[in-house]
Design a protein around this motif. Structure first.
Motif, short mmCIF file in Angstrom:
data_model
loop_
_atom_site.label_atom_id
_atom_site.label_comp_id
_atom_site.label_asym_id
_atom_site.label_seq_id
_atom_site.Cartn_x
_atom_site.Cartn_y
_atom_site.Cartn_z
N ALA A 19 7.35 0.59 -6.82
CA ALA A 19 7.89 0.13 -5.54
C ALA A 19 8.46 -1.28 -5.65
O ALA A 19 9.52 -1.58 -5.08
CB ALA A 19 6.80 0.19 -4.47
N LEU A 20 7.77 -2.16 -6.38
CA LEU A 20 8.27 -3.53 -6.54
C LEU A 20 9.58 -3.55 -7.32
O LEU A 20 10.53 -4.25 -6.96
CB LEU A 20 7.22 -4.39 -7.26
N MET A 21 9.65 -2.77 -8.39
CA MET A 21 10.88 -2.72 -9.18
C MET A 21 12.02 -2.11 -8.37
O MET A 21 13.17 -2.55 -8.47
CB MET A 21 10.65 -1.91 -10.45
N PHE A 182 -9.54 2.51 0.91
CA PHE A 182 -10.32 3.66 1.35
C PHE A 182 -9.79 4.93 0.69
O PHE A 182 -8.70 5.41 1.01
CB PHE A 182 -10.26 3.80 2.87
N THR A 183 -10.54 5.49 -0.26
CA THR A 183 -10.32 6.79 -0.89
C THR A 183 -8.83 7.12 -1.07
O THR A 183 -8.27 7.96 -0.37
CB THR A 183 -11.02 7.92 -0.10
N VAL A 184 -8.22 6.44 -2.02
CA VAL A 184 -6.80 6.60 -2.28
C VAL A 184 -6.58 7.88 -3.09
O VAL A 184 -7.31 8.17 -4.04
CB VAL A 184 -6.25 5.39 -3.05
N TYR A 185 -5.55 8.65 -2.72
CA TYR A 185 -5.25 9.88 -3.43
C TYR A 185 -3.74 10.10 -3.45
O TYR A 185 -3.00 9.45 -2.71
CB TYR A 185 -5.93 11.09 -2.77
N GLY A 186 -3.29 11.01 -4.31
CA GLY A 186 -1.88 11.35 -4.37
C GLY A 186 -1.45 11.59 -5.80
O GLY A 186 -2.26 11.53 -6.73
N ILE A 223 -1.26 7.61 -1.28
CA ILE A 223 -0.81 6.48 -2.10
C ILE A 223 0.40 5.76 -1.50
O ILE A 223 0.46 4.52 -1.55
CB ILE A 223 -0.52 6.95 -3.55
N ASP A 224 1.35 6.47 -0.92
CA ASP A 224 2.53 5.80 -0.36
C ASP A 224 2.14 4.88 0.80
O ASP A 224 2.73 3.80 0.98
CB ASP A 224 3.56 6.83 0.12
N THR A 313 0.58 9.59 6.64
CA THR A 313 0.43 10.82 5.86
C THR A 313 -0.95 11.43 6.05
O THR A 313 -1.97 10.83 5.70
CB THR A 313 0.65 10.53 4.36
N SER A 314 -0.99 12.65 6.60
CA SER A 314 -2.25 13.37 6.76
C SER A 314 -2.58 14.11 5.46
O SER A 314 -1.71 14.30 4.59
CB SER A 314 -2.14 14.38 7.90
N ILE A 315 -3.83 14.57 5.34
CA ILE A 315 -4.19 15.33 4.15
C ILE A 315 -3.44 16.66 4.09
O ILE A 315 -3.24 17.22 3.00
CB ILE A 315 -5.71 15.56 4.03
N ASP A 316 -3.01 17.17 5.24
CA ASP A 316 -2.25 18.42 5.24
C ASP A 316 -0.90 18.25 4.57
O ASP A 316 -0.32 19.23 4.08
CB ASP A 316 -2.05 18.90 6.68
#
Length: 332
Positions: A19-21, A182-186, A223-224, A313-316
């Motif tokens: 994202a920074l790049m 908090f519990t990052v996923y993706g 993650i986003d 972003t929801s888990i769905d």
């Protein structure tokens, strides 16, 4: 902007650097590529950064817990800010491997603070964790809540990192911001996390271990959404007169929760994984693991008010994206 990022080959570090790049920043990345989980995934993340068309990325393989090596490697490199994401992660791993956490999360964190002090950086952002809340009865978890009762060594080291950062911000007036994730996923996530383990097992037809018989809730954060919050924080260093500080602080030091503000029952999370995989799970129901907590639930009002943070972003939506990435990465 030129930014130093530790944990560059990690899950959040890789996504942040992309994202920074993408916005044109120049990044120096540090990672020791250790074997806590398969280093091949870390190398693949680094290779993925070669596809970003703008910005620039210089990678240094080293252990930031080795201060002389850290200083020597960065000699001649200039940077305005530090984002310190590198750490020994994992609650359960800390039960059996405590020295790894002291070395990386305490010695290593101190080394980064010393680097920030000596370079007089504009801002040092660092990773804390929702684990600092332990089994807090106050839900949702607010940054104003006292966090004096960690239930794992991992959580204790993250609380210590916040205290050390407060001290350095006070003594040397270096702006610091701690982020309680908090519990990052993706996509590109960690193999030691539940989502990866469940997806792998379900696709292979193996049983999954479900702790506390599934009676847990987690504030799963995509993650986003995490990266949007981190970048907003990087661009807004705290000052002496900011209101959002640990209770009573007189230092340029802020602490924020970054979560989805939506705890989900573990059973529902597994339901979504099953639907995404197109296969049912064989659930092996087990008691609570040492160091685990019943619930995580982020009160994000502070970062919303100060920086406009708004996860979407929801888990769905997020879990199917992860499963699609997992299938592609493993050619499943």
């Amino acid at each position: 902007m030129k930014i130093l990022v530790t944990g560059a080959a990690g899950f959040i570090g890789h996504a942040l650097i992309r994202a920074l790049m993408a916005r044109g920043d120049r990044v120096i990345g540090i990672d020791n590529l250790n074997a806590y989980y398969d280093p091949a995934l870390k190398h693949a993340r680094l290779a993925d950064l070669a596809d970003v068309p703008s910005g620039s990325f210089d990678f240094l393989q080293l252990d930031f817990a080795d201060y002389p090596a850290l200083v020597a490697a960065l000699d001649g490199h200039d940077f305005a800010s530090i984002v310190h994401l590198g750490a020994q992660a994992g609650v359960r791993y800390s039960i059996d491997n405590p020295h790894a956490y002291v070395q990386s999360n305490l010695v290593g964190h101190l080394n980064v603070l010393e680097l920030a002090r000596s370079r007089r950086v504009d801002h040092c952002v660092y990773a804390s964790s929702s684990s600092v809340y332990g089994n807090s009865a106050a839900s949702p978890f607010s940054v104003d809540t006292r966090v004096d009762h960690p239930v794992s060594l991992y959580a204790a080291t993250k609380k210590a990192d916040e205290l050390m950062s407060e001290t350095y911000a006070h003594l040397y007036r270096v702006p610091m911001t701690g982020l309680r994730f908090f519990t990052v996923y993706g996509p590109w996530g960690r193999p030691d996390m539940a989502l990866w383990k469940f997806t792998k097992a379900i696709l292979q037809g193996d049983p999954i271990d479900v702790y506390n018989h599934g009676d847990m809730r987690r504030d799963f954060t995509y993650i986003d959404d995490i990266i949007a919050g981190v970048i907003a924080v990087i661009d807004h260093p705290p000052s002496d007169d900011d209101a959002r500080k640990p209770g009573g602080s007189i230092a340029p030091h802020a602490v924020y929760n970054i979560g989805n503000n939506q705890p989900e029952p573990l059973g529902r999370m597994i339901d979504v994984v099953e639907a995404s995989c197109g296969k049912p799970a064989v659930r092996n129901l087990l008691p609570m693991q040492p160091g685990d907590v019943y619930e995580t639930y982020a009160d994000i009002s502070a970062i919303q008010a100060d920086l406009g943070y708004a996860p979407t972003t929801s888990i769905d939506t997020g879990i199917p994206r992860f499963v699609d990435w997992y299938r592609a990465y493993h050619s499943v």
